[in-house]
Design an enzyme around this catalytic site. Structure first.
Site, PDB file in Angstrom:
ATOM      1  N   SER A 133       6.128 -14.566  -8.126  1.00  0.00           N
ATOM      2  CA  SER A 133       5.496 -15.544  -7.234  1.00  0.00           C
ATOM      3  C   SER A 133       5.698 -16.946  -7.782  1.00  0.00           C
ATOM      4  O   SER A 133       5.783 -17.137  -9.007  1.00  0.00           O
ATOM      5  CB  SER A 133       3.996 -15.279  -7.123  1.00  0.00           C
ATOM      6  OG  SER A 133       3.364 -16.330  -6.417  1.00  0.00           O
ATOM      7  N   TYR A 146      -4.002 -14.232 -11.636  1.00  0.00           N
ATOM      8  CA  TYR A 146      -2.815 -14.065 -10.786  1.00  0.00           C
ATOM      9  C   TYR A 146      -1.619 -14.839 -11.358  1.00  0.00           C
ATOM     10  O   TYR A 146      -0.512 -14.300 -11.474  1.00  0.00           O
ATOM     11  CB  TYR A 146      -3.127 -14.513  -9.357  1.00  0.00           C
ATOM     12  CG  TYR A 146      -2.022 -14.174  -8.381  1.00  0.00           C
ATOM     13  CD1 TYR A 146      -1.769 -12.851  -8.029  1.00  0.00           C
ATOM     14  CD2 TYR A 146      -1.224 -15.167  -7.814  1.00  0.00           C
ATOM     15  CE1 TYR A 146      -0.746 -12.526  -7.143  1.00  0.00           C
ATOM     16  CE2 TYR A 146      -0.209 -14.857  -6.929  1.00  0.00           C
ATOM     17  CZ  TYR A 146       0.027 -13.536  -6.593  1.00  0.00           C
ATOM     18  OH  TYR A 146       1.037 -13.218  -5.709  1.00  0.00           O
TER      19      TYR A 146
HETATM   20  N1  LIG Z   1       1.500 -13.150   0.432  1.00  0.00           N
HETATM   21  C1  LIG Z   1       2.015 -14.100  -0.329  1.00  0.00           C
HETATM   22  O1  LIG Z   1       1.931 -15.300  -0.014  1.00  0.00           O
HETATM   23  C2  LIG Z   1       2.715 -13.760  -1.600  1.00  0.00           C
HETATM   24  C3  LIG Z   1       3.347 -14.792  -2.298  1.00  0.00           C
HETATM   25  C4  LIG Z   1       4.006 -14.496  -3.476  1.00  0.00           C
HETATM   26  C5  LIG Z   1       4.053 -13.205  -3.949  1.00  0.00           C
HETATM   27  N2  LIG Z   1       3.429 -12.216  -3.242  1.00  0.00           N
HETATM   28  C6  LIG Z   1       3.492 -10.861  -3.801  1.00  0.00           C
HETATM   29  O2  LIG Z   1       4.050 -10.005  -2.827  1.00  0.00           O
HETATM   30  C7  LIG Z   1       3.576  -8.659  -3.071  1.00  0.00           C
HETATM   31  C8  LIG Z   1       3.051  -8.075  -1.775  1.00  0.00           C
HETATM   32  O3  LIG Z   1       1.921  -8.828  -1.371  1.00  0.00           O
HETATM   33  P1  LIG Z   1       1.492  -8.977   0.160  1.00  0.00           P
HETATM   34  O4  LIG Z   1       1.359 -10.416   0.427  1.00  0.00           O
HETATM   35  O5  LIG Z   1       2.360  -8.143   1.010  1.00  0.00           O
HETATM   36  O6  LIG Z   1       0.017  -8.402   0.057  1.00  0.00           O
HETATM   37  P2  LIG Z   1      -0.731  -7.244   0.860  1.00  0.00           P
HETATM   38  O7  LIG Z   1      -0.430  -7.320   2.309  1.00  0.00           O
HETATM   39  O8  LIG Z   1      -2.141  -7.318   0.388  1.00  0.00           O
HETATM   40  O9  LIG Z   1      -0.047  -5.907   0.276  1.00  0.00           O
HETATM   41  C9  LIG Z   1      -0.222  -5.501  -1.025  1.00  0.00           C
HETATM   42  C10 LIG Z   1       0.330  -4.105  -1.147  1.00  0.00           C
HETATM   43  O10 LIG Z   1       0.155  -3.659  -2.510  1.00  0.00           O
HETATM   44  C11 LIG Z   1      -0.459  -2.376  -2.486  1.00  0.00           C
HETATM   45  N3  LIG Z   1      -1.259  -2.179  -3.682  1.00  0.00           N
HETATM   46  C12 LIG Z   1      -2.214  -3.000  -4.192  1.00  0.00           C
HETATM   47  N4  LIG Z   1      -2.780  -2.460  -5.286  1.00  0.00           N
HETATM   48  C13 LIG Z   1      -2.145  -1.270  -5.465  1.00  0.00           C
HETATM   49  C14 LIG Z   1      -2.288  -0.245  -6.431  1.00  0.00           C
HETATM   50  N5  LIG Z   1      -3.187  -0.338  -7.442  1.00  0.00           N
HETATM   51  N6  LIG Z   1      -1.494   0.858  -6.344  1.00  0.00           N
HETATM   52  C15 LIG Z   1      -0.588   0.959  -5.330  1.00  0.00           C
HETATM   53  N7  LIG Z   1      -0.416   0.009  -4.398  1.00  0.00           N
HETATM   54  C16 LIG Z   1      -1.188  -1.083  -4.463  1.00  0.00           C
HETATM   55  C17 LIG Z   1      -1.315  -2.408  -1.230  1.00  0.00           C
HETATM   56  O11 LIG Z   1      -1.563  -1.094  -0.766  1.00  0.00           O
HETATM   57  P3  LIG Z   1      -2.954  -0.281  -0.942  1.00  0.00           P
HETATM   58  O12 LIG Z   1      -4.063  -1.281  -0.872  1.00  0.00           O
HETATM   59  O13 LIG Z   1      -2.887   0.686   0.176  1.00  0.00           O
HETATM   60  O14 LIG Z   1      -2.823   0.363  -2.265  1.00  0.00           O
HETATM   61  C18 LIG Z   1      -0.386  -3.119  -0.256  1.00  0.00           C
HETATM   62  O15 LIG Z   1       0.541  -2.201   0.278  1.00  0.00           O
HETATM   63  C19 LIG Z   1       2.523  -8.778  -4.164  1.00  0.00           C
HETATM   64  O16 LIG Z   1       3.097  -8.463  -5.415  1.00  0.00           O
HETATM   65  C20 LIG Z   1       2.152 -10.244  -4.127  1.00  0.00           C
HETATM   66  O17 LIG Z   1       1.632 -10.701  -5.352  1.00  0.00           O
HETATM   67  C21 LIG Z   1       2.769 -12.461  -2.086  1.00  0.00           C
END
Ligand SMILES: NC(=O)c1ccc[n+]([C@@H]2O[C@H](COP(=O)([O-])OP(=O)(O)OC[C@H]3O[C@@H](n4cnc5c(N)ncnc54)[C@H](OP(=O)(O)O)[C@@H]3O)[C@@H](O)[C@H]2O)c1
Length: 258
Positions: A133, A146
């Site tokens: 990120s 984070y």
């Molecule tokens: N959204 C942004 O702006 C952004 C920016 C930079 C980086 N990111 C990164 O992108 C990635 C995806 O994030 P997102 O934005 O798509 O968030 P999201 O919609 O909240 O999805 C997060 C995913 O991670 C899974 N997860 C969380 N804890 C887990 C665990 N302990 N074991 C297995 N699965 C787990 C969740 O599934 P369950 O809850 O079903 O387990 C969900 O499928 C993350 O690494 C995040 O840090 C996001």
């Protein structure tokens, strides 16, 4: 990189679900994993679904072994599972949240890759991609866990890249800016250059195909990341001390268990 088999953690929501859709559209065989097995997309005929927590090394090994046995060695493993929540070091209530963020975002990534490395090494090819990120470029106030987790992810992936190189295995760090997913829906601040999840998946997949070692997406945020990185500390402090913060409290999880 031709992706015929891909294993994706965090596939029940947001970027992970969009990556699953992207590779499914290309006809790839999918391995999809998240805690909420019921929310994993069921529309892909070729998907193997696993309900597991990336913090559980044993469960991850079991899921990985099952995928290896049933689908074969993946061409690509994407560690996308992650959580984000505000944390303050002085507040006892945030100690557990800090640990959870580090365990899921950093150690969970290791648990996701580990089951596949030996098989990829034997085959002499493959790609391990981790989602970092822009928040890992500098420490954000109120987002210490984070930011620290994503900075650690970047450095972890760099070590891994050197370790995997002689085996012919690529390692990619994809660092998004903002993506429109449940993770950012709670943010009470402006999110410039925010991507739709499918757009982010497309850009991430393109960076992986191009064998980029480290890719910030979208390109506008790559410039933001460069600027952030080189801002002198005194200037950074003055500009970001009062920046709006990620809300503290509950981590985004359906059942409330973290
Ligand atoms: N959204 C942004 O702006 C952004 C920016 C930079 C980086 N990111 C990164 O992108 C990635 C995806 O994030 P997102 O934005 O798509 O968030 P999201 O919609 O909240 O999805 C997060 C995913 O991670 C899974 N997860 C969380 N804890 C887990 C665990 N302990 N074991 C297995 N699965 C787990 C969740 O599934 P369950 O809850 O079903 O387990 C969900 O499928 C993350 O690494 C995040 O840090 C996001």
């Amino acid at each position: 990189l031709s992706v015929q088999r891909v294993f994706i953690s965090g596939a029940s929501s947001g970027l992970g679900a969009a990556l699953a859709a992207h590779y499914a559209a290309q006809g790839a065989q999918l391995g999809l994993l998240a805690r909420r097995g019921a929310r994993l997309p069921t529309t892909y005929p070729d998907a193997f679904c696993y309900s597991a927590d990336v913090r559980d090394a044993e469960a991850m090994r079991t899921a990985g072994a099952d995928f290896l046995a049933r689908a074969g060695v993946p061409d690509l493993v994407i560690a996308c599972a992650g959580v984000s929540v505000g944390t303050l070091s002085e507040d006892a209530a945030d100690l557990a949240a800090f640990q959870t963020v580090l365990d899921i975002n950093l150690v969970g990534m290791l648990h996701t890759f580990h089951p596949f490395i030996a098989a990829m090494r034997t085959r002499g090819s493959g790609c391990l991609a981790g989602i970092g990120s822009v928040a890992g470029v500098r420490g954000l106030a109120g987002g210490s866990a984070y930011s620290a987790s994503k900075a650690a992810v970047r450095v972890y992936l760099e070590s891994l890249r050197l370790e995997m190189r002689p085996a012919g295995i690529d390692v990619a760090c994809i660092a998004p800016g903002y993506i429109d997913t449940p993770m950012t829906h709670v943010n009470p601040y402006a999110m410039p250059y925010r991507l739709a999840a499918d757009q982010a998946a497309r850009l991430a997949a393109r960076a992986i195909t191009q064998k980029r070692r480290h890719a910030v997406i979208p390109w506008q945020m790559a410039w933001v990341a460069v600027l952030l990185k080189w801002l002198p500390d005194p200037v950074y402090d003055r500009l970001f001390e009062k920046a709006p913060r990620k809300p503290r409290g509950l981590l985004q999880h359906p059942s409330g268990e973290n």
